[in-house]
Motif scaffolding. Structure first.
Motif, PDB file in Angstrom:
ATOM      1  N   GLY A 191      28.900  11.555 -30.309  1.00  8.81           N
ATOM      2  CA  GLY A 191      28.119  12.532 -30.604  1.00  8.81           C
ATOM      3  C   GLY A 191      28.119  13.989 -29.944  1.00  8.81           C
ATOM      4  N   ALA A 192      28.988  13.984 -28.980  1.00  9.92           N
ATOM      5  CA  ALA A 192      29.262  15.299 -28.235  1.00  9.92           C
ATOM      6  C   ALA A 192      29.469  16.534 -29.112  1.00  9.92           C
ATOM      7  N   ASP A 193      29.121  17.786 -28.937  1.00  7.30           N
ATOM      8  CA  ASP A 193      29.284  18.825 -29.646  1.00  7.30           C
ATOM      9  C   ASP A 193      30.620  19.437 -29.114  1.00  7.30           C
ATOM     10  N   PHE A 194      30.951  19.412 -27.778  1.00  6.08           N
ATOM     11  CA  PHE A 194      32.011  20.000 -27.416  1.00  6.08           C
ATOM     12  C   PHE A 194      33.043  19.129 -26.523  1.00  6.08           C
ATOM     13  N   ILE A 195      34.238  19.129 -26.673  1.00  7.78           N
ATOM     14  CA  ILE A 195      34.895  18.612 -25.258  1.00  7.78           C
ATOM     15  C   ILE A 195      35.702  19.846 -24.431  1.00  7.78           C
ATOM     16  N   LYS A 196      35.712  19.570 -23.086  1.00  8.33           N
ATOM     17  CA  LYS A 196      36.068  20.657 -22.263  1.00  8.33           C
ATOM     18  C   LYS A 196      37.294  19.982 -21.193  1.00  8.33           C
ATOM     19  N   THR A 197      38.242  20.840 -20.718  1.00  8.75           N
ATOM     20  CA  THR A 197      39.299  20.402 -20.275  1.00  8.75           C
ATOM     21  C   THR A 197      39.088  20.002 -18.828  1.00  8.75           C
ATOM     22  N   SER A 198      38.324  20.774 -18.113  1.00  4.35           N
ATOM     23  CA  SER A 198      38.150  20.904 -16.516  1.00  4.35           C
ATOM     24  C   SER A 198      37.018  21.299 -15.769  1.00  4.35           C
ATOM     25  N   THR A 199      36.802  20.871 -14.762  1.00  3.97           N
ATOM     26  CA  THR A 199      35.537  21.521 -14.167  1.00  3.97           C
ATOM     27  C   THR A 199      36.061  22.758 -13.233  1.00  3.97           C
ATOM     28  N   GLY A 200      37.149  23.014 -13.143  1.00  2.00           N
ATOM     29  CA  GLY A 200      37.720  24.042 -12.118  1.00  2.00           C
ATOM     30  C   GLY A 200      37.743  23.712 -10.696  1.00  2.00           C
ATOM     31  N   PHE A 201      37.278  22.384 -10.322  1.00  2.00           N
ATOM     32  CA  PHE A 201      37.271  21.874  -8.774  1.00  2.00           C
ATOM     33  C   PHE A 201      38.297  20.941  -8.568  1.00  2.00           C
ATOM     34  N   GLY A 202      39.264  20.423  -9.573  1.00  2.00           N
ATOM     35  CA  GLY A 202      40.302  19.459  -9.587  1.00  2.00           C
ATOM     36  C   GLY A 202      41.341  20.259  -9.140  1.00  2.00           C
ATOM     37  N   ASN A 203      42.535  19.373  -9.190  1.00  2.94           N
ATOM     38  CA  ASN A 203      43.691  19.775  -8.561  1.00  2.94           C
ATOM     39  C   ASN A 203      44.641  20.584  -9.753  1.00  2.94           C
ATOM     40  N   GLY A 204      43.842  20.895 -10.939  1.00  2.00           N
ATOM     41  CA  GLY A 204      44.412  21.604 -11.989  1.00  2.00           C
ATOM     42  C   GLY A 204      43.531  21.839 -12.850  1.00  2.00           C
ATOM     43  N   GLY A 205      43.681  23.039 -13.619  1.00  2.00           N
ATOM     44  CA  GLY A 205      42.714  23.544 -14.869  1.00  2.00           C
ATOM     45  C   GLY A 205      43.123  23.304 -16.111  1.00  2.00           C
ATOM     46  N   ALA A 206      42.833  24.207 -16.856  1.00  2.00           N
ATOM     47  CA  ALA A 206      43.082  24.253 -18.515  1.00  2.00           C
ATOM     48  C   ALA A 206      44.665  24.492 -18.444  1.00  2.00           C
ATOM     49  N   THR A 207      45.422  23.670 -19.442  1.00  2.00           N
ATOM     50  CA  THR A 207      46.598  23.874 -19.702  1.00  2.00           C
ATOM     51  C   THR A 207      46.862  24.001 -21.282  1.00  2.00           C
ATOM     52  N   LEU A 208      47.679  24.867 -21.891  1.00  2.00           N
ATOM     53  CA  LEU A 208      48.004  24.927 -23.316  1.00  2.00           C
ATOM     54  C   LEU A 208      48.271  23.569 -24.048  1.00  2.00           C
ATOM     55  N   ALA A 209      49.066  22.843 -23.081  1.00  3.91           N
ATOM     56  CA  ALA A 209      49.423  21.599 -23.583  1.00  3.91           C
ATOM     57  C   ALA A 209      48.202  20.547 -24.007  1.00  3.91           C
ATOM     58  N   ASP A 210      47.299  20.525 -22.884  1.00  6.83           N
ATOM     59  CA  ASP A 210      46.203  19.918 -23.035  1.00  6.83           C
ATOM     60  C   ASP A 210      45.397  20.332 -24.363  1.00  6.83           C
ATOM     61  N   VAL A 211      45.169  21.551 -24.514  1.00  4.22           N
ATOM     62  CA  VAL A 211      44.160  21.870 -25.414  1.00  4.22           C
ATOM     63  C   VAL A 211      44.859  21.366 -27.010  1.00  4.22           C
ATOM     64  N   LYS A 212      46.283  21.806 -27.034  1.00  2.00           N
ATOM     65  CA  LYS A 212      46.936  21.353 -28.175  1.00  2.00           C
ATOM     66  C   LYS A 212      46.820  19.827 -28.497  1.00  2.00           C
ATOM     67  N   LEU A 213      46.887  18.856 -27.291  1.00  2.00           N
ATOM     68  CA  LEU A 213      46.539  17.257 -27.317  1.00  2.00           C
ATOM     69  C   LEU A 213      45.183  17.106 -28.050  1.00  2.00           C
ATOM     70  N   MET A 214      44.225  17.897 -27.403  1.00  2.00           N
ATOM     71  CA  MET A 214      42.785  17.520 -27.608  1.00  2.00           C
ATOM     72  C   MET A 214      42.555  17.945 -29.082  1.00  2.00           C
ATOM     73  N   LYS A 215      43.073  19.182 -29.324  1.00  2.00           N
ATOM     74  CA  LYS A 215      42.968  19.484 -30.811  1.00  2.00           C
ATOM     75  C   LYS A 215      43.544  18.524 -31.809  1.00  2.00           C
ATOM     76  N   ASN A 216      44.546  18.304 -31.445  1.00  2.00           N
ATOM     77  CA  ASN A 216      45.188  17.318 -32.446  1.00  2.00           C
ATOM     78  C   ASN A 216      44.642  15.864 -32.621  1.00  2.00           C
ATOM     79  N   GLU A 217      43.878  15.532 -31.642  1.00  3.48           N
ATOM     80  CA  GLU A 217      43.034  14.547 -31.575  1.00  3.48           C
ATOM     81  C   GLU A 217      41.690  14.286 -32.433  1.00  3.48           C
ATOM     82  N   VAL A 218      41.160  15.520 -32.174  1.00  3.46           N
ATOM     83  CA  VAL A 218      39.662  15.753 -32.606  1.00  3.46           C
ATOM     84  C   VAL A 218      39.455  16.592 -33.963  1.00  3.46           C
ATOM     85  N   GLY A 219      40.821  17.232 -34.366  1.00  4.17           N
ATOM     86  CA  GLY A 219      40.471  18.405 -35.571  1.00  4.17           C
ATOM     87  C   GLY A 219      39.390  18.945 -35.455  1.00  4.17           C
ATOM     88  N   ASN A 220      38.684  19.074 -36.304  1.00  5.72           N
ATOM     89  CA  ASN A 220      37.256  20.112 -36.448  1.00  5.72           C
ATOM     90  C   ASN A 220      36.369  19.203 -36.295  1.00  5.72           C
TER      91      ASN A 220
END
Length: 213
Positions: free
Chosen positions: A146-175
């Motif tokens: 029942g989450a409202d959003f999914i989010k890529t990163s904290t900004g404190f890991g060893n990598g942040g947002a990537t376009l590839a990850d957002v494409k994957l997430m969007k393909n998985e959840v749609g709208n």
């Protein structure tokens, strides 16, 4: 929609001072950002600084590791809502996700969503530590919980947002849920690329640079 309407103006550093949080709120008012995002201790201060403005207050929970016990995350989320936050950005339990303890991960998200009710829940994946299959599973669990959003990163890991990850997430959840991109987004061109992919929010400490260039 103008770029400023996508921005969660963020300050989560360990050395953030009271004056720095006040400045963050002042900047959010000056640039009409959608929200500020602060650590839970500073929610009440941000609420005071942003009183009588439309700017939302988001707070992180279980940040940045996600490894707190569920009751601690639930208590922190409740505290934030009680003190003026309208949005919660929780870090899912990364280690349990990678251990295939999917029910525990989903139940924790459900419990926090139940705690905050109609307020907005964003689930942070910390994609830099996940395989693509784990990212897809995190998407499924967040949607089911029942989450409202999914989010890529904290900004404190060893990598942040990537376009590839957002494409994957969007393909998985749609709208079914919205997407927030966060971590390493520092300029207008990059922000626009994420918006063009369909993100609804951008978490950044570089909001002023993004909207001013």
């Amino acid at each position: 929609m103008l770029l400023n309407a996508y921005i969660d103006h963020t300050l989560l550093k360990a050395d953030a001072t009271v004056d720095a949080i006040k400045q963050l709120c002042s900047e959010a008012k000056a640039y009409d950002f959608y929200a500020v995002c602060v650590n839970s201790y500073y929610v009440a201060l941000a609420h005071s600084e942003l009183r009588n403005t439309p700017i939302k207050i988001a707070s992180v929970v279980g940040f940045p590791l996600g490894a707190s016990i569920s009751n601690a995350k639930i208590s922190e989320a409740q505290y934030c809502i009680d003190n003026g936050a309208q949005e919660i950005d929780m870090v899912l339990n990364i280690g349990l996700l990678k251990s295939n303890y999917y029910k525990i991960v989903e139940d924790e998200i459900k419990a926090i969503k139940k705690t905050i009710g109609d307020h907005t829940l964003k689930v942070i994946f910390e994609n830099c530590y996940l395989t693509n299959d784990e990212k897809k599973m995190a998407c499924k669990l967040a949607v089911h919980a029942g989450a409202d959003f999914i989010k890529t990163s904290t900004g404190f890991g060893n990598g942040g947002a990537t376009l590839a990850d957002v494409k994957l997430m969007k393909n998985e959840v749609g709208n079914q849920v919205l997407i927030k991109a966060s971590g390493g987004i520092r300029d207008t061109k990059t922000a626009q690329q994420y918006i063009d992919l369909g993100v609804s929010r951008i978490g950044t400490s570089s909001g002023i640079a993004i909207v001013s260039s």
